[in-house]
Design an enzyme around this catalytic site. Structure first.
Site, PDB file in Angstrom:
ATOM      1  N   CYS A  36     -25.105  18.167  24.589  1.00  0.00           N
ATOM      2  CA  CYS A  36     -25.776  17.803  23.251  1.00  0.00           C
ATOM      3  C   CYS A  36     -24.565  16.807  22.645  1.00  0.00           C
ATOM      4  O   CYS A  36     -24.112  16.887  21.543  1.00  0.00           O
ATOM      5  CB  CYS A  36     -25.953  19.222  22.457  1.00  0.00           C
ATOM      6  SG  CYS A  36     -26.987  19.896  23.219  1.00  0.00           S
TER       7      CYS A  36
ATOM      8  N   TYR B  93     -10.817   9.481  38.951  1.00  0.00           N
ATOM      9  CA  TYR B  93     -10.871   9.863  37.538  1.00  0.00           C
ATOM     10  C   TYR B  93     -12.370  10.454  37.375  1.00  0.00           C
ATOM     11  O   TYR B  93     -12.898  10.072  36.225  1.00  0.00           O
ATOM     12  CB  TYR B  93     -10.569   8.386  36.599  1.00  0.00           C
ATOM     13  CG  TYR B  93      -9.261   7.868  37.044  1.00  0.00           C
ATOM     14  CD1 TYR B  93      -8.004   8.587  36.750  1.00  0.00           C
ATOM     15  CD2 TYR B  93      -9.195   6.855  37.595  1.00  0.00           C
ATOM     16  CE1 TYR B  93      -6.910   7.986  36.945  1.00  0.00           C
ATOM     17  CE2 TYR B  93      -8.084   6.076  37.953  1.00  0.00           C
ATOM     18  CZ  TYR B  93      -6.618   6.816  37.358  1.00  0.00           C
ATOM     19  OH  TYR B  93      -5.758   6.318  37.721  1.00  0.00           O
TER      20      TYR B  93
HETATM   21  N1  LLP Z   1       0.866   4.774  37.581  1.00  0.00           N
HETATM   22  C1  LLP Z   1       0.980   5.041  36.433  1.00  0.00           C
HETATM   23  C2  LLP Z   1       2.333   5.037  35.656  1.00  0.00           C
HETATM   24  C3  LLP Z   1      -0.297   5.157  36.058  1.00  0.00           C
HETATM   25  O1  LLP Z   1      -0.193   5.376  34.502  1.00  0.00           O
HETATM   26  C4  LLP Z   1      -1.515   4.846  36.445  1.00  0.00           C
HETATM   27  C5  LLP Z   1      -2.646   5.133  35.921  1.00  0.00           C
HETATM   28  C6  LLP Z   1      -1.467   4.579  37.809  1.00  0.00           C
HETATM   29  C7  LLP Z   1      -0.233   4.653  38.608  1.00  0.00           C
HETATM   30  C8  LLP Z   1      -2.632   4.665  38.834  1.00  0.00           C
HETATM   31  O2  LLP Z   1      -3.480   3.381  38.203  1.00  0.00           O
HETATM   32  P1  LLP Z   1      -4.788   3.055  39.233  1.00  0.00           P
HETATM   33  O3  LLP Z   1      -4.239   2.381  40.310  1.00  0.00           O
HETATM   34  O4  LLP Z   1      -5.596   4.283  39.394  1.00  0.00           O
HETATM   35  O5  LLP Z   1      -5.235   1.907  38.238  1.00  0.00           O
HETATM   36  N2  LLP Z   1      -8.869   7.502  33.337  1.00  0.00           N
HETATM   37  C9  LLP Z   1      -8.876   6.096  33.333  1.00  0.00           C
HETATM   38  C10 LLP Z   1      -7.694   5.673  34.233  1.00  0.00           C
HETATM   39  C11 LLP Z   1      -6.451   6.078  33.664  1.00  0.00           C
HETATM   40  C12 LLP Z   1      -5.472   5.527  34.276  1.00  0.00           C
HETATM   41  C13 LLP Z   1      -3.923   6.016  33.839  1.00  0.00           C
HETATM   42  N3  LLP Z   1      -2.987   5.552  34.749  1.00  0.00           N
HETATM   43  C14 LLP Z   1     -10.283   5.741  34.033  1.00  0.00           C
HETATM   44  O6  LLP Z   1     -11.059   6.460  34.399  1.00  0.00           O
HETATM   45  O7  LLP Z   1     -10.632   4.360  33.841  1.00  0.00           O
END
Ligand code: LLP
Length: 419
Positions: free
Chosen positions: A343, A372
């Site tokens: 909702c 995610y």
């Molecule tokens: N290392 C650090 C310190 C991080 O903060 C993150 C992601 C990663 C690695 C991994 O990043 P990636 O390779 O996945 O881009 N919930 C959001 C994404 C948040 C990412 C947070 N930090 C979404 O659904 O797009």
């Protein structure tokens, strides 16, 4: 490339027809492909083969499911964790403590102590005071904590503001221009083995130049620190590589990323660490959901599915795009809105989008949901916590069961004075 394909007109995860999973487990349900996870892990690792001594730590926040972590552990990945809970998961999945990196802007004293007692491989420090406290905790245990300073290079990653971390105004890291002074003060502490720097400027990056700019600044910092007689042996270049969510979206490939890293870090002479999350897991998972109703709308019909923003929050949070496909496409297309039952007006997965024509009870998938997705699910509207299934070839297993309102209510109590 992923392993979700139409075979005989039916969408499969590897060799398993998705209707079989929907029948056995119910919907909504996340479905992950082992072969896709393995492929992405190998492609990422191979892309960095020319960059010297490399350590890959999967960003557990992207998908903390134990079975998923086990698949990646078997591919030689360590873990990048940001909480005591993620640390426990990484260990439970069989990842060696030495291959675990502890990141995060707000580690508690208890979490720092847990990291020390577990013997993790590295702490990524976010502020000077954290280094002082970690050094004290380590010294009290007769230890030296392996640590690096996470710097904020003040680079615009060019991604959604809510997943941008490398601008000066973001809460992450310490200002790169203060890193040298902080290094000078922390390095002599007996409880610390301060050995390098870390950087992570954001997620879902669709261009390499912001990364290259940030890495180049890190390169200058390494030179400055070495000139001040600090020994720098480890540099953590974070995660952030984007994936194609929309048709036609073409993020840099891991190979292009690897070539850029090899060029920029050519003379660094360090162990390079990476924390990829999305690029490993996103396209290794789909959210399988059933159409509850096709409700007439003013301009377009509303396809109301049994998955909602509590199962996949990305669209409501970041205006994210997830490709939508019918599990048994009938060949016709139509323009529709796709929404969940929660909702809230933000519980909408697509607006005025051309998709496969679907009817009541049809199955559809939201693609690229392996990162995610389930990990950000909630039980809002007292909906069950969404289950997860892992496919490998012809087999599939429930790797996280559906948690119902009854189980959640069991942890709640009504105080005596209300009875
Ligand atoms: N290392 C650090 C310190 C991080 O903060 C993150 C992601 C990663 C690695 C991994 O990043 P990636 O390779 O996945 O881009 N919930 C959001 C994404 C948040 C990412 C947070 N930090 C979404 O659904 O797009």
């Amino acid at each position: 490339m992923d392993h979700f394909e139409l075979r005989g007109g039916i969408l499969h995860a590897e060799d398993v027809p998705l209707p079989v999973i929907a029948e056995a487990v119910g919907t909504p349900v996340y479905v992950y492909s082992t072969a896709t996870l393995q492929r992405h892990a190998r492609v990422f690792r191979e892309a960095l083969a020319g960059a010297g001594d490399v350590h890959c730590a999967f960003a557990v926040k992207a998908n903390p499911n134990l079975a998923v972590l086990r698949v990646l552990a078997r591919e030689g990945f360590g873990a990048d964790v940001v909480s005591g809970g993620e640390l426990a998961r990484a260990l439970a999945a069989g990842i060696a403590a030495k291959d675990i990196v502890f990141s995060g802007v707000g580690k508690s004293r208890d979490e720092l102590a847990l990291g020390l007692e577990t013997g993790i491989g590295q702490f990524n420090l976010e502020l000077e005071e954290e280094g002082v406290v970690l050094a004290e905790l380590a010294a009290a245990r007769g230890m030296r904590a392996p640590a690096v300073l996470r710097v904020n290079p003040d680079v615009d990653a060019g991604t959604h503001a809510k997943i941008s971390t490398g601008k000066a105004e973001n809460k992450f890291g310490l200002p790169i221009d203060q890193a040298r002074a902080i290094f000078d003060r922390l390095a002599p502490l007996p409880g610390l083995d301060l050995r390098g720097v870390a950087v992570h400027i954001g997620s879902q990056l669709l261009r390499l130049d912001p990364l290259e700019k940030a890495f180049a600044r890190v390169g200058e910092l390494i030179a400055e620190l070495r000139a001040a007689s600090h020994s720098i042996s480890h540099v953590d270049l974070g995660g952030g590589l984007g994936v194609p969510y929309r048709p036609g979206e073409a993020p840099p490939s891991p190979a292009e990323f690897g070539a850029m890293v090899a060029r920029v870090a050519r003379n660094w002479g360090v162990t390079l660490m990476f924390e990829p999350g999305r690029v490993i897991a996103a396209n290794a998972g789909v959210l399988l959901t059933r159409v509850l109703w096709v409700k007439p709308g003013v301009t377009h019909p509303w396809v109301v599915v049994d998955a909602a923003m509590n199962d996949l929050a990305r669209v409501a949070l970041y205006d994210a795009y997830h490709d939508i496909a019918a599990v048994r496409p009938c060949g016709e297309r139509f323009v529709a809105n796709v929404a969940g039952p929660v909702c809230e007006s933000s519980d909408v997965f697509a607006n005025a989008r051309e998709i496969d024509r679907v009817r009541r009870d049809d199955l559809i998938v939201l693609r690229s949901a392996g990162a995610y997705g389930a990990t950000m699910a909630s039980t809002y509207n007292s909906r069950p916590l969404v289950p997860e299934v892992l496919v490998s070839g012809e087999r599939f297993d429930v790797v996280a069961g559906r948690i119902t309102a009854e189980t959640i209510m069991a942890a709640e109590t009504v105080p005596d004075w209300l009875t």
